[in-house]
Design a protein around this motif. Structure first.
Motif, PDB file in Angstrom:
ATOM      1  N   TRP A  25       6.838  -8.157  -8.830  1.00 13.74           N
ATOM      2  CA  TRP A  25       5.800  -8.732  -7.757  1.00 13.74           C
ATOM      3  C   TRP A  25       4.512  -9.444  -8.580  1.00 13.74           C
ATOM      4  N   LYS A  27       0.802  -9.225  -8.152  1.00 11.49           N
ATOM      5  CA  LYS A  27      -0.560  -8.625  -7.508  1.00 11.49           C
ATOM      6  C   LYS A  27      -1.417  -8.550  -8.497  1.00 11.49           C
ATOM      7  N   ASN A  82       1.699  -2.292   1.489  1.00  9.28           N
ATOM      8  CA  ASN A  82       2.361  -2.294   0.686  1.00  9.28           C
ATOM      9  C   ASN A  82       2.985  -0.931   0.026  1.00  9.28           C
TER      10      ASN A  82
END
Length: 168
Positions: A25, A27, A82
């Protein structure tokens, strides 16, 4: 398994970004530096979960939601929740939500949260329902406007159903 909950600090942005990168991911560190700055300004509270001293997830409280209905009513929003995939279904998310709701309860009787509509959000949808969150009755929102009958939209991370819960 020891779950520790605390507020975001200056050492976290790099660790969080790297942890999400490991699971594929994107981020960026700047996102969390921004969160830290907003936390210092009192606009946001960013809460971190660690499992056995290792980063496992986070959640934010926005005191002034970007979602129009919450903003107009002064409803704080639980935002950008998250948990790393390897720590899901182990109580980490529930502990983060408990802490966020307890902080909000000091300032508001109601809390709001948005949830995505597709299967990636399935665990969150179930968690919120189990915790007593219900739709706010405004329908679907895509971070720009409410979706109306006949509209064509691309279902992505910006399209959400917003939920509320009365804190007791």
């Amino acid at each position: 398994m020891n779950i520790h909950i605390r507020e975001l600090n200056e050492h976290d942005p790099v660790v969080i970004s790297a942890s999400f990168k490991e699971q594929g991911w994107n981020k960026p560190v700047d996102l969390y530096l921004n969160y830290l700055e907003e936390q210092k300004n009192g606009d946001r509270v960013s809460i971190i979960a660690e499992v056995d001293n290792t980063f496992a997830g986070y959640v934010n409280i926005l005191w002034n939601s970007y979602y129009p209905s919450f903003k107009d009513k002064g409803i704080p929003e639980i935002n950008d929740f998250n948990v790393l995939i390897k720590y899901r279904c182990q109580g980490v998310g529930s502990k983060l939500m408990d802490k966020a709701e307890n902080i909000i309860k000091e300032r508001s009787e109601i809390v709001g949260i948005g949830v995505g509509l597709f299967s990636d959000y399935g665990n969150a949808q179930i968690l919120y329902a189990k915790r007593g969150y219900i739709p706010d009755g405004k329908g679907i929102y895509n971070s720009h406007r409410y979706i109306e009958r006949g509209d064509t939209v691309i279902i992505d991370d910006d399209v959400a159903l917003y939920l509320i819960k009365k804190l007791t």
